[in-house]
Design a protein around this motif. Structure first.
Motif, PDB file in Angstrom:
ATOM      1  N   PHE A  59      -5.527  -4.846  -0.106  1.00  0.00           N
ATOM      2  CA  PHE A  59      -5.530  -5.251   1.297  1.00  0.00           C
ATOM      3  C   PHE A  59      -5.360  -6.758   1.448  1.00  0.00           C
ATOM      4  O   PHE A  59      -4.609  -7.227   2.313  1.00  0.00           O
ATOM      5  N   SER A  60      -6.087  -7.526   0.628  1.00  0.00           N
ATOM      6  CA  SER A  60      -6.036  -8.991   0.766  1.00  0.00           C
ATOM      7  C   SER A  60      -4.645  -9.538   0.474  1.00  0.00           C
ATOM      8  O   SER A  60      -4.211 -10.515   1.084  1.00  0.00           O
ATOM      9  N   GLU A  61      -3.914  -8.890  -0.469  1.00  0.00           N
ATOM     10  CA  GLU A  61      -2.565  -9.340  -0.805  1.00  0.00           C
ATOM     11  C   GLU A  61      -1.554  -8.911   0.255  1.00  0.00           C
ATOM     12  O   GLU A  61      -0.720  -9.704   0.696  1.00  0.00           O
ATOM     13  N   ILE A  62      -1.624  -7.657   0.651  1.00  0.00           N
ATOM     14  CA  ILE A  62      -0.623  -7.113   1.570  1.00  0.00           C
ATOM     15  C   ILE A  62      -0.720  -7.759   2.948  1.00  0.00           C
ATOM     16  O   ILE A  62       0.286  -8.130   3.563  1.00  0.00           O
ATOM     17  N   TYR A  63      -1.949  -7.914   3.431  1.00  0.00           N
ATOM     18  CA  TYR A  63      -2.128  -8.433   4.790  1.00  0.00           C
ATOM     19  C   TYR A  63      -2.409  -9.935   4.817  1.00  0.00           C
ATOM     20  O   TYR A  63      -2.647 -10.498   5.902  1.00  0.00           O
ATOM     21  N   LYS A  64      -2.385 -10.571   3.637  1.00  0.00           N
ATOM     22  CA  LYS A  64      -2.588 -12.023   3.533  1.00  0.00           C
ATOM     23  C   LYS A  64      -3.899 -12.456   4.217  1.00  0.00           C
ATOM     24  O   LYS A  64      -3.949 -13.425   4.965  1.00  0.00           O
ATOM     25  N   ASP A 114      -8.072 -13.402   3.866  1.00  0.00           N
ATOM     26  CA  ASP A 114      -9.016 -14.013   2.948  1.00  0.00           C
ATOM     27  C   ASP A 114      -9.840 -12.932   2.232  1.00  0.00           C
ATOM     28  O   ASP A 114     -10.321 -11.984   2.859  1.00  0.00           O
ATOM     29  N   TYR A 115      -9.998 -13.089   0.908  1.00  0.00           N
ATOM     30  CA  TYR A 115     -10.710 -12.094   0.091  1.00  0.00           C
ATOM     31  C   TYR A 115     -12.127 -11.855   0.600  1.00  0.00           C
ATOM     32  O   TYR A 115     -12.597 -10.715   0.682  1.00  0.00           O
ATOM     33  N   TRP A 116     -12.830 -12.922   0.958  1.00  0.00           N
ATOM     34  CA  TRP A 116     -14.197 -12.842   1.454  1.00  0.00           C
ATOM     35  C   TRP A 116     -14.273 -11.972   2.713  1.00  0.00           C
ATOM     36  O   TRP A 116     -15.168 -11.125   2.849  1.00  0.00           O
ATOM     37  N   LEU A 117     -13.304 -12.135   3.624  1.00  0.00           N
ATOM     38  CA  LEU A 117     -13.285 -11.350   4.854  1.00  0.00           C
ATOM     39  C   LEU A 117     -13.013  -9.874   4.556  1.00  0.00           C
ATOM     40  O   LEU A 117     -13.627  -8.984   5.160  1.00  0.00           O
ATOM     41  N   VAL A 118     -12.091  -9.603   3.627  1.00  0.00           N
ATOM     42  CA  VAL A 118     -11.775  -8.226   3.256  1.00  0.00           C
ATOM     43  C   VAL A 118     -13.012  -7.527   2.693  1.00  0.00           C
ATOM     44  O   VAL A 118     -13.299  -6.364   3.019  1.00  0.00           O
ATOM     45  N   ILE A 119     -13.757  -8.219   1.842  1.00  0.00           N
ATOM     46  CA  ILE A 119     -14.974  -7.637   1.279  1.00  0.00           C
ATOM     47  C   ILE A 119     -15.962  -7.282   2.388  1.00  0.00           C
ATOM     48  O   ILE A 119     -16.572  -6.208   2.390  1.00  0.00           O
ATOM     49  N   TRP A 120     -16.118  -8.179   3.367  1.00  0.00           N
ATOM     50  CA  TRP A 120     -17.009  -7.897   4.499  1.00  0.00           C
ATOM     51  C   TRP A 120     -16.584  -6.621   5.227  1.00  0.00           C
ATOM     52  O   TRP A 120     -17.402  -5.752   5.519  1.00  0.00           O
ATOM     53  N   VAL A 121     -15.290  -6.520   5.543  1.00  0.00           N
ATOM     54  CA  VAL A 121     -14.795  -5.370   6.305  1.00  0.00           C
ATOM     55  C   VAL A 121     -14.996  -4.068   5.520  1.00  0.00           C
ATOM     56  O   VAL A 121     -15.476  -3.054   6.054  1.00  0.00           O
ATOM     57  N   LEU A 122     -14.641  -4.085   4.223  1.00  0.00           N
ATOM     58  CA  LEU A 122     -14.764  -2.875   3.409  1.00  0.00           C
ATOM     59  C   LEU A 122     -16.224  -2.483   3.202  1.00  0.00           C
ATOM     60  O   LEU A 122     -16.557  -1.289   3.188  1.00  0.00           O
ATOM     61  N   PHE A 149     -11.874  -0.877  -3.792  1.00  0.00           N
ATOM     62  CA  PHE A 149     -10.860  -0.498  -2.807  1.00  0.00           C
ATOM     63  C   PHE A 149      -9.864  -1.618  -2.553  1.00  0.00           C
ATOM     64  O   PHE A 149      -8.675  -1.359  -2.359  1.00  0.00           O
ATOM     65  N   ASN A 150     -10.329  -2.838  -2.567  1.00  0.00           N
ATOM     66  CA  ASN A 150      -9.378  -3.933  -2.408  1.00  0.00           C
ATOM     67  C   ASN A 150      -8.449  -4.015  -3.614  1.00  0.00           C
ATOM     68  O   ASN A 150      -7.258  -4.300  -3.474  1.00  0.00           O
ATOM     69  N   GLY A 151      -8.982  -3.745  -4.802  1.00  0.00           N
ATOM     70  CA  GLY A 151      -8.151  -3.779  -6.003  1.00  0.00           C
ATOM     71  C   GLY A 151      -7.113  -2.676  -6.034  1.00  0.00           C
ATOM     72  O   GLY A 151      -5.986  -2.873  -6.493  1.00  0.00           O
ATOM     73  N   ILE A 152      -7.500  -1.485  -5.540  1.00  0.00           N
ATOM     74  CA  ILE A 152      -6.577  -0.348  -5.562  1.00  0.00           C
ATOM     75  C   ILE A 152      -5.498  -0.478  -4.490  1.00  0.00           C
ATOM     76  O   ILE A 152      -4.298  -0.334  -4.756  1.00  0.00           O
ATOM     77  N   PHE A 153      -5.923  -0.746  -3.265  1.00  0.00           N
ATOM     78  CA  PHE A 153      -4.981  -0.773  -2.141  1.00  0.00           C
ATOM     79  C   PHE A 153      -4.485  -2.180  -1.800  1.00  0.00           C
ATOM     80  O   PHE A 153      -3.604  -2.345  -0.967  1.00  0.00           O
ATOM     81  N   MET A 172       0.850  -1.188   0.000  1.00  0.00           N
ATOM     82  CA  MET A 172       0.000   0.000   0.000  1.00  0.00           C
ATOM     83  C   MET A 172       0.889   1.243   0.000  1.00  0.00           C
ATOM     84  O   MET A 172       1.661   1.458   0.932  1.00  0.00           O
ATOM     85  N   ASP A 173       0.797   2.039  -1.059  1.00  0.00           N
ATOM     86  CA  ASP A 173       1.644   3.220  -1.171  1.00  0.00           C
ATOM     87  C   ASP A 173       1.175   4.310  -0.212  1.00  0.00           C
ATOM     88  O   ASP A 173      -0.002   4.701  -0.250  1.00  0.00           O
ATOM     89  N   PRO A 174       2.054   4.825   0.655  1.00  0.00           N
ATOM     90  CA  PRO A 174       1.631   5.855   1.641  1.00  0.00           C
ATOM     91  C   PRO A 174       1.174   7.144   0.980  1.00  0.00           C
ATOM     92  O   PRO A 174       0.298   7.833   1.500  1.00  0.00           O
ATOM     93  N   ILE A 175       1.763   7.493  -0.179  1.00  0.00           N
ATOM     94  CA  ILE A 175       1.361   8.723  -0.876  1.00  0.00           C
ATOM     95  C   ILE A 175      -0.075   8.589  -1.381  1.00  0.00           C
ATOM     96  O   ILE A 175      -0.893   9.516  -1.260  1.00  0.00           O
ATOM     97  N   ALA A 176      -0.393   7.424  -1.955  1.00  0.00           N
ATOM     98  CA  ALA A 176      -1.753   7.181  -2.442  1.00  0.00           C
ATOM     99  C   ALA A 176      -2.759   7.249  -1.299  1.00  0.00           C
ATOM    100  O   ALA A 176      -3.835   7.859  -1.426  1.00  0.00           O
TER     101      ALA A 176
END
Length: 532
Positions: A151-156, A158-166, A145-149, A1-5
C-alpha cells in the motif's frame, strides 16, 4: 496491487466468516459461559486448532522469519521446544485445573492463596494484554499486509500512516468478530484456518525455492543447502538469537507459563468437554508446532539467498510471499495471515474480558449489593472489549520505534509479566504451607528485579537466563517466608469434581513420538544436518 490476489483474499476471508457464522448462529451468547467458554462442549479437533491458532499469529510469521533471516534457525526453539512444555501441561496441570473447575487461571491462585493474589495476578494479565499481546498482534498484522499488498509503495503514502490505518482496520474487524461470535466462532474459524495452513500454506517454501532457482525447484534447493548454510543451524551460540543453553533455563519456564498459565491459551482448553478431549487437542496442537518451521522459519532462510541490504527486515516474509507466489496463492496466504492475526487478537480480547468480568467486575458488583442479570454482564463484557480494543489500536503503531527490534521487544516485555506468575503457581502447586503474603512479595520482587535488570541496568546476560535466575531466587524467597510464617492449616486441593477426568489412554506413546520428532528436528537443523 494484483486484483487476483485481492479477490482471493476477500473470497477466502469472507468464506471463513460465513462458515463460522453458520456454525455458531444457534449458540447462546447471552450468558458468560456461552460467550467465554463455548458452553464447555468443544471436541479435540476444535480445541487443538483453537490452541494452535491462539498461539500462531502474524507476530510469529513476521518476527521469527526476520530473526532467521538476520541470524539463523536457533529462533525455532520458541515453537519447537514448546512441545515438551505442552505435554507437561497436558499430563500434570490441566487435570488440576479441571478438578478445581476454574474459569480463569487466577481462580486457582485464589483457591491456593487468597483473593488479593487473584486480583493482583488478574491485573498483571490485563496490563500484559494491553501493552504487549494485543498491540503486537495488530502491529505485525499491519506490517504483513503492507508488505504483501504494498500500500505504501502503490499509493505513495507515508509508511507510518499506512501502519496506523491497517492497525485500525484489523482491530475493528477483530473486535466485531469477537463481540458477535464469542469463543465458539473463534474456535470454528481456527479449525478452518488450521486446515488451510497445513494444506495450501505449506506450499510457500516450494514457491520460494522455485523463485530462487529461477523456476527450478531442485536448483533452488541445491543453492540453500550449499551456500550460507550457517543459517540452517538451530544450535545457537552465545551471540545468536537463542543460545542453545537458554532452552533449558528461561525458555523452558516461559513455555511452561505460556501453555499452562496464559489465560487466552488456557481458556481454549477449559472449553473442552472432558480431560481426554483436552489432552488429544494438546497433542494435535503439538503436531502443528512441529510443522510450523516450514512457514515461520524456513522462508527466512531462503530469503537470505534472495535479498541483501533490506532497510526493514521485518518485511522479509511478506516481501518473499509477494515476490515468489502466484497471485491467487498470495491472496490465499494473505487470508491466512489475516486469520492468524485476528484469531489471536480475538482470543486475547475474549480472555481479557473473562478476567475482568469474572475476577474484578462481578465480585465488585456483588460486594456492592448489585444484582446483575447474565444479559447485563454480557453487555458490560462487550463494552470492556471495545475499550481494550481501542487502547491496543492506539499503542500498536508505536512498536515501530522499539529499539531492539519487534520480536525481541515482544519476548522481553512478555517476560516481565509471565514468569513471575508462573513462579508463584509452581510454588503453590508443590507446597501446602506457603502463605498468601509470600506470593505477593514474590510477584513484586520478581517484576521489580527483572525491570531493573532489563530496562535500567541492561546487564550483559541473555534475558532468558535472567528469568531463570529470578525464578530460583523468587521461589527460594517464597519458601523462606513459608518456613518462617507457614499457614496454620495446610492448603487442601479440591477433590469433588463434576467434569469427566478420565485421561486419554494413548497419551504416553503419542508423547514419546512427539518428543522423538522434536529431537529429530534439532538433528536435521544442526551442523550434522543441513548446517554442515
Amino acid at each position: 496491487m494484483d486484483p487476483i490476489a485481492l479477490l482471493a483474499f476477500i473470497s477466502i476471508t469472507g468464506g471463513i466468516a460465513v462458515i463460522s457464522w453458520l456454525q455458531t448462529r444457534k449458540e447462546k451468547l447471552n450468558t458468560l459461559s456461552g460467550l467465554f467458554f463455548a458452553n464447555r462442549n468443544l471436541g479435540f479437533i476444535t480445541v487443538g486448532s483453537g490452541v494452535l491458532f491462539a498461539n500462531i499469529n502474524t507476530a510469529l510469521f513476521i518476527g521469527e522469519n526476520e530473526l532467521t533471516f538476520t541470524n539463523n534457525m536457533s529462533v525455532m526453539a520458541w515453537g519447537v521446544t514448546s512441545v515438551f512444555a505442552m505435554l507437561v501441561v497436558s499430563e500434570f496441570i490441566m487435570p488440576i485445573y479441571l478438578r478445581h473447575e476454574i474459569a480463569t487461571t487466577p481462580d486457582y491462585l485464589e483457591n491456593r492463596y487468597d483473593r488479593k493474589t487473584k486480583v493482583i495476578v488478574s491485573l498483571i494479565f490485563l496490563v500484559n494484554y494491553i501493552v504487549n499481546l494485543l498491540p503486537s498482534v495488530l502491529y505485525s498484522g499491519a506490517v504483513a499486509f503492507n508488505g504483501i499488498f504494498r500500500f505504501s509503495e502503490i499509493y505513495k503514502v507515508d509508511y507510518w500512516l499506512v501502519i496506523w490505518v491497517l492497525v485500525w482496520c484489523l482491530g475493528i474487524a477483530g473486535a466485531l468478530y469477537s463481540l458477535l461470535g464469542g469463543l465458539k466462532a473463534i474456535s470454528v474459524s481456527d479449525t478452518l484456518l488450521g486446515f488451510a495452513m497445513f494444506t495450501g500454506g505449506l506450499l510457500l517454501p516450494l514457491y520460494a525455492l522455485c523463485e530462487l532457482g529461477e523456476g527450478n525447484l531442485v536448483s533452488g534447493w541445491n543453492m540453500v543447502t550449499t551456500y550460507k548454510t550457517s543459517h540452517w543451524n538451530s544450535i545457537g551460540g552465545p551471540a545468536d538469537a537463542i543460545p542453545f543453553a537458554t532452552i533449558f533455563t528461561g525458555m523452558l519456564l516461559v513455555n511452561l507459563y505460556y501453555w499452562g498459565t496464559e489465560q487466552y491459551i488456557v481458556q481454549q482448553l477449559l472449553g473442552s468437554r472432558d480431560l481426554a478431549s483436552c489432552q488429544k487437542g494438546i497433542a494435535l496442537a503439538c503436531v502443528g508446532k512441529l510443522l510450523c518451521p516450514l512457514l515461520i522459519n524456513i522462508p527466512g532462510v531462503i530469503a537470505v539467498h534472495l535479498y541483501s541490504g533490506m532497510s526493514n527486515t521485518a518485511e522479509v516474509f511478506p516481501k518473499l510471499l509477494g515476490d515468489a507466489s502466484p497471485p491467487f496463492y498470495t491472496g490465499f496466504m494473505a487470508a491466512l495471515l489475516f486469520g492468524a492475526a485476528f484469531t489471536t487478537f480475538n482470543a486475547g480480547l475474549n480472555s481479557s474480558s473473562t478476567l475482568f468480568m469474572l475476577n474484578l467486575y462481578k465480585p465488585w458488583a456483588l460486594k456492592k449489593g448489585r444484582k446483575l442479570s447474565e444479559t447485563q454482564l454480557v453487555r458490560t463484557a462487550k463494552r470492556f472489549e471495545i475499550i481494550l480494543c481501542l487502547a491496543a489500536m492506539f499503542i500498536a503503531p508505536f512498536i515501530l520505534f522499539a529499539s531492539r527490534g519487534f520480536y525481541t521487544y515482544v519476548q522481553t516485555v512478555g517476560g516481565l509479566f509471565s514468569v513471575p506468575i508462573f513462579t508463584i503457581l509452581v510454588v503453590g502447586l508443590l507446597t501446602r504451607r506457603v502463605p498468601p503474603i509470600a506470593a505477593r512479595i514474590g510477584l513484586v520482587f520478581f517484576i521489580c528485579s527483572y525491570a531493573i535488570a532489563e530496562f535500567v541496568l541492561e546487564i550483559k546476560l541473555h534475558f532468558l537466563h535472567v528469568l531463570a535466575i529470578l525464578f530460583v531466587l523468587t521461589a527460594a524467597l517464597m519458601l523462606l517466608i513459608g518456613r518462617l510464617h507457614p499457614l496454620s492449616i495446610p492448603y487442601q486441593p479440591n477433590k469433588a469434581v463434576k467434569q469427566e477426568l478420565t485421561p486419554w489412554k494413548n497419551r504416553h506413546w503419542v508423547a514419546l513420538v512427539l518428543l522423538l520428532a522434536l529431537v529429530g528436528m534439532y538433528v536435521i537443523f544442526s551442523p550434522v544436518g543441513l548446517a554442515r
